[in-house]
Every structure is written in C-alpha cells, then in structure tokens.
Design an enzyme around this catalytic site. Structure first.
Site, PDB file in Angstrom:
ATOM      1  N   HIS A 140       0.832  -1.200   0.000  1.00  0.00           N
ATOM      2  CA  HIS A 140       0.000   0.000   0.000  1.00  0.00           C
ATOM      3  C   HIS A 140       0.869   1.253   0.000  1.00  0.00           C
ATOM      4  CE1 HIS A 140       1.081  -0.465   4.230  1.00  0.00           C
ATOM      5  NE2 HIS A 140       0.741   0.801   4.427  1.00  0.00           N
ATOM      6  N   ASP A 142       0.471   5.165   1.745  1.00  0.00           N
ATOM      7  CA  ASP A 142      -0.277   5.681   2.882  1.00  0.00           C
ATOM      8  C   ASP A 142      -1.350   6.683   2.474  1.00  0.00           C
ATOM      9  OD1 ASP A 142       1.086   4.193   4.783  1.00  0.00           O
ATOM     10  OD2 ASP A 142       2.622   5.726   5.106  1.00  0.00           O
ATOM     11  N   HIS A 290       4.724   0.171   0.308  1.00  0.00           N
ATOM     12  CA  HIS A 290       5.496  -0.564   1.303  1.00  0.00           C
ATOM     13  C   HIS A 290       4.663  -1.672   1.919  1.00  0.00           C
ATOM     14  CE1 HIS A 290       3.656   2.905   3.338  1.00  0.00           C
ATOM     15  NE2 HIS A 290       3.612   2.165   4.442  1.00  0.00           N
TER      16      HIS A 290
END
Length: 314
Positions: A140, A142, A290
């Site tokens: 994903h 953020d 990440h």
C-alpha cells in the site's frame, strides 16, 4: 563402408498455449532508477550506500537528533528523490526529534484512524500476540483515500522482535515502466476511486466506520501519477484503498486492478530493510508502496511513524 545413423524421433507435439492479453509475461526488467537523461548524483555531506537496484539507500554520517544544516538537508532531499527510501541506523530519536526531522519536508498530518503516540502527529504501531491484527502486511501507499495523500513518512522502530519484522518498499515508477505498452495505453489518463473502508473494515465496528464516512468520503486520483518533483510517471493504485477504475465495467476494472496491484510484488522493484532498535526510515509516499512483514509470531514490535502532508496527485 559407412553405417547410416538411425533417424531421430520427431519432437513431441506441444499443446497450444498463449500469453493472456493482459498478462505480464516478461523476461529482463527495465530497471531505471532516475528520470531519463539524469545522471547519478554525488553527495558531499554523508556516505550513501545503495541497498537496491532502483530503490533504497543507507545514509551514514548524519545525526538526525540535531537540526540539519541547509546543505545537508538539501542533499538528503536530492537523495530521497533519487532513491525513494532512505535508512539511518541507530538514531534513537525522541518523539520531538522525529517530528522535527520530518518537518524538513513540510507540515505534518494526523491520522485519526490509527492509534496516536505521545502527540496527535505520531502514529504508534505496537504489535504483539495480544494486539489487533496488523494493518501493514499488504502492499500500500499511505492514506491515498485522502484528497492530498501524504508526501512521505518517517518511521522509527522503538522495539524489534528477535527475528523477522522487516519492511519492504517497491518503486512504483519502475512498476509503471515495466508494464506492457498495451496496458500503459489503457491506464494513461484513467482515474480510480480510493476509499478508506476496504483497508479498515476488518478492524472497526460498522458504527465507527459509518461515523467516519462523512469525514473521509471516496476520492478520485489518476491511475498513473506524475511525480511533482522528478516528472516520473508512477503507478498510483494500491490494494488497501483503490476500489475501482472510473467508467470501467466492474469485471474489467477488477481484472485490471489485480494486474496493476501485482506490480508491487516484483522483487526487482523492491528493497527490504531489516530493522534494529533506533533505526529510522524516510520514504517518498508519492513514488513507492510498502509492506511490513508480519512474521514475528508472539514477539513484540513497536514502531512510531510521522507523516508529511502532501499535495493533490495529477
């Protein structure tokens, strides 16, 4: 007199097969770390050691607990654009020092969906056998469910398990570069909807999710984002928050998104960092995804993150 050699048997017939039209059947990868035409940079203020082919570098010789002189800050900014994720060993920052370091890249944001640390700007991830299931072990970027997703983040590990608990980052410019041309043609100019509900529905009761929907309505972002500093085209959809591509039939959108999500899984586009207590990571949320590996069983892992406010993707 010579003896004739026996005839070789005919090769067996192979079943017919084809590569799916949208499949990513690729051999050699295009591993371009920099915008086309830009030469690798040199740094005078610190030592930089690359950790991956296109993403990730360890920085030595900078004390993050002190205010950064402008030449050092400027070189770190250049290194962040070049390497997308920077790692600093053994810094052991206080919460205030971590926030001060992050402010070198802009104002800080808060996230009411996650547990706060000693200030509203610090998100604390305290994972152990008694904790709620992890949020982070999915690829994903953020807060892409916001109109202005985070520019980047600073993460520090306060406590590490005896083994495991690594974090991986993927370069989403490399992910875009390696899409087949026919796929790039389909997504250039397309827009997708991002929503916090898919990423958080399994962790909160329906009444809390319903109460947050007015505060965080679904938003649209380009499927391919242009990085505002480097000009690189980056793939800007992720499995946590992207729900569908605008104007596309559901089945087609789902199939295409599954294919695009898989690009973050390619090892050549990744760097993996093994933490020690006091280590700090700074990454560019506009250019990366990440994944925090949840392989430490009942051991405890404590991290604190500060996010830097970003701009509207285009």
């Amino acid at each position: 007199m010579t003896t004739a050699l026996p005839a070789l048997p005919a090769p067996p017939a192979l079943r017919s097969w084809r590569i799916p039209d949208d499949g990513l059947y690729e051999g050699a990868r295009v591993l371009r770390r920099l915008p086309e035409g830009q030469r690798p940079l040199t740094y005078q203020s610190f030592e930089l050691t690359p950790l991956g082919a296109v993403i990730g570098a360890e920085i030595r010789g900078v004390d993050l607990s002190r205010p950064l002189p402008e030449p050092v800050r400027a070189e770190l900014d250049r290194a962040l654009l070049e390497w997308k994720a920077l790692f600093f060993r053994g810094q052991h920052l206080t919460s205030a020092q971590q926030r001060a370091f992050a402010r070198n890249w802009g104002e800080l944001e808060t996230n009411p969906l996650l547990a706060a640390g000693d200030s509203a700007e610090v998100v604390r991830f305290d994972k152990s056998a008694s904790a709620v299931p992890t949020f982070e072990n999915v690829w994903h970027a953020d807060v892409t469910f916001r109109e202005r997703p985070a520019l980047g983040a600073v993460l520090q590990l306060r406590e590490v398990p005896p083994r495991g608990g690594d974090t991986l980052w993927a370069d989403m410019a490399a992910a875009y570069d390696n899409l087949p041309e026919r796929v790039r043609e389909r997504i250039d100019g397309a827009r997708a909807v991002h929503d916090f509900i898919p990423g958080f529905a399994r962790f909160y009761p329906p009444e809390r999710l319903a109460a947050l929907q007015d505060r965080f309505p679904p938003v649209e972002h380009p499927v391919v984002r242009t990085h505002p500093r480097t000009g690189r085209r980056t793939l800007f959809v992720n499995a946590s928050f992207t729900t569908h591509i605008v104007g596309m039939a559901s089945a087609e959108s789902d199939r295409l998104l599954r294919l695009l999500f898989q690009q973050a899984h390619v090892p050549e586009f990744q760097v993996r960092f093994s933490w020690r207590a006091g280590d700090v990571a700074l990454w560019d949320n506009r250019a990366t995804q990440h994944y925090a590996v949840a392989d430490y069983g009942t051991h405890r892992r404590v991290a604190e993150r500060v996010a830097i406010a970003g701009d509207r993707p285009y």
